[in-house]
Scaffold this motif. Structure first.
Motif, PDB file in Angstrom:
ATOM      1  N   TRP A 152       0.921   9.685   6.825  1.00  0.00           N
ATOM      2  CA  TRP A 152       1.753   8.253   7.095  1.00  0.00           C
ATOM      3  C   TRP A 152       3.226   8.657   8.195  1.00  0.00           C
ATOM      4  CZ3 TRP A 152       6.855   6.454   5.029  1.00  0.00           C
ATOM      5  CH2 TRP A 152       7.388   5.014   5.340  1.00  0.00           C
ATOM      6  N   THR A 156       2.810   8.499  12.323  1.00  0.00           N
ATOM      7  CA  THR A 156       3.577   7.321  12.899  1.00  0.00           C
ATOM      8  C   THR A 156       4.607   6.847  12.411  1.00  0.00           C
ATOM      9  OG1 THR A 156       2.934   5.414  10.442  1.00  0.00           O
ATOM     10  CG2 THR A 156       1.755   5.875  11.881  1.00  0.00           C
ATOM     11  N   SER A 237       2.401   0.301  10.051  1.00  0.00           N
ATOM     12  CA  SER A 237       1.316   0.420   9.711  1.00  0.00           C
ATOM     13  C   SER A 237       1.003   0.973   8.469  1.00  0.00           C
ATOM     14  CB  SER A 237       2.154   2.096  10.702  1.00  0.00           C
ATOM     15  OG  SER A 237       3.108   2.837  10.481  1.00  0.00           O
ATOM     16  N   CYS A 239       0.234  -0.082   5.889  1.00  0.00           N
ATOM     17  CA  CYS A 239      -1.346  -0.441   5.775  1.00  0.00           C
ATOM     18  C   CYS A 239      -2.519   0.738   6.353  1.00  0.00           C
ATOM     19  CB  CYS A 239      -1.641  -1.984   5.999  1.00  0.00           C
ATOM     20  SG  CYS A 239      -2.201  -2.609   4.764  1.00  0.00           S
ATOM     21  N   LEU A 240      -2.288   1.534   6.750  1.00  0.00           N
ATOM     22  CA  LEU A 240      -3.261   1.908   7.314  1.00  0.00           C
ATOM     23  C   LEU A 240      -3.579   3.232   6.690  1.00  0.00           C
ATOM     24  CD1 LEU A 240      -2.328   2.363  11.340  1.00  0.00           C
ATOM     25  CD2 LEU A 240      -3.846   0.997  10.161  1.00  0.00           C
ATOM     26  N   TYR A 241      -2.851   3.356   6.087  1.00  0.00           N
ATOM     27  CA  TYR A 241      -2.315   4.827   4.812  1.00  0.00           C
ATOM     28  C   TYR A 241      -2.649   4.373   3.361  1.00  0.00           C
ATOM     29  CZ  TYR A 241      -1.124   7.018   9.503  1.00  0.00           C
ATOM     30  OH  TYR A 241      -0.527   7.624  10.265  1.00  0.00           O
ATOM     31  N   ARG A 270      -6.569  -4.197   0.905  1.00  0.00           N
ATOM     32  CA  ARG A 270      -5.682  -4.485   0.780  1.00  0.00           C
ATOM     33  C   ARG A 270      -4.676  -4.713   1.127  1.00  0.00           C
ATOM     34  NH1 ARG A 270      -5.264   1.955   4.319  1.00  0.00           N
ATOM     35  NH2 ARG A 270      -7.514   2.997   3.414  1.00  0.00           N
TER      36      ARG A 270
END
Length: 273
Positions: A152, A156, A237, A239-241, A270
């Motif tokens: 992360w 990002t 961002s 929530c992508l990891y 998630r």
């Protein structure tokens, strides 16, 4: 024609006179022979149903109607027996290799078991997330948590810091508020165990830039500054990891930090707020 009618009436009167006074009587019913009457088939007994685990849950439906505000149905259920999840050796080795490739600084440490489900099978202590990006203070967590954090920041958070604060700006530290700690969610007295108690979570309180500037986590939904834009970008961002992301807008317990964790949910769901 009148004569014909008289003749017909006379014939009817004469025929009626010839009828017997009593009609034929019905034949008497013979006595029933023993065994000739059909015996009703007894109704089979209903099969016995085995008790189901859901029966107790169904009994609890609506049981809290007369209970005080804030009551939770945890009080009706027995405390679950919690155990420390064992790491898969291959997945753990792969995670360590990926973490080393990113340049994280960490050390493997002994298994932690604090009872009541608190603990980590194969914990690591992370002192820097990436080269030049320290974790202050160092934190203990599972490798999976550390890897999500490193990816992360690398992909990002660090680029977002340069976009928001200048091409020459870079992250120098993530200031954490909590990593592993044996407690319940939100430090409550009752309820479910926290993901911090499993080594699955990390709370970020602020970011420090190389020039010494600090960006503190605070409610910034309506913040029109670049600091506000930076915080919203890195939160989204996350929530992508991570599988859970909670920011100051989620509830009062998270007004001063970002909560990230890697709890596993069904179908890869998630929860990001």
């Amino acid at each position: 024609m009148r004569a014909v009618g008289v003749v017909l009436m006379s014939a009817l009167v004469l025929s009626g006179a010839a009828l017997p006074k009593k009609g034929p009587l019905p034949v008497a019913r013979p006595d029933a022979v023993q065994g000739e009457q059909p015996t009703p088939t007894p109704k089979p007994a209903a099969p016995q149903r085995k008790p189901q685990a859901s029966d107790q849950k169904n009994l609890n439906v609506g049981a809290g109607k007369d209970l005080p505000p804030g009551w939770k149905d945890d009080s009706l259920r027995e405390e679950a027996i919690l155990t420390i999840e064992k790491e898969d050796p291959k997945a753990y080795a792969s995670c360590l290799a990926a973490l080393k490739d990113l340049g994280s600084t960490f050390a493997e440490t002994a298994r932690v078991d604090d009872g009541k489900g608190c603990g980590i099978d194969k914990p690591i202590r992370v002192s820097s997330v990436l080269p030049g990006v320290a974790l202050e203070p160092e934190g203990m967590m599972r490798c999976e948590t550390a890897l999500a954090l490193a990816r992360w920041v690398n992909e990002t958070a660090a680029p977002a810091a340069k976009a928001a604060f200048g091409a020459d700006s870079r992250l120098s530290a993530l200031n954490q508020a909590s990593t592993y700690v044996c407690r319940l969610r939100n430090n409550a007295a009752t309820g479910k165990i926290s993901e911090h108690a499993r080594g699955n979570a990390v709370d970020i309180a602020s970011f420090t830039l190389a020039d010494g500037k600090t960006i503190e986590i605070q409610p910034r939904d309506e913040d029109g500054t670049l600091a506000g834009a930076f915080q919203r970008a890195v939160t989204a961002s996350g929530c992508l990891y991570f599988t859970t992301v909670l920011d100051p807008g989620s509830d009062a317990a998270h007004e001063t930090h970002l909560h990230f964790d890697v709890i596993e949910r069904k179908n890869g769901y998630r929860y990001c707020r």
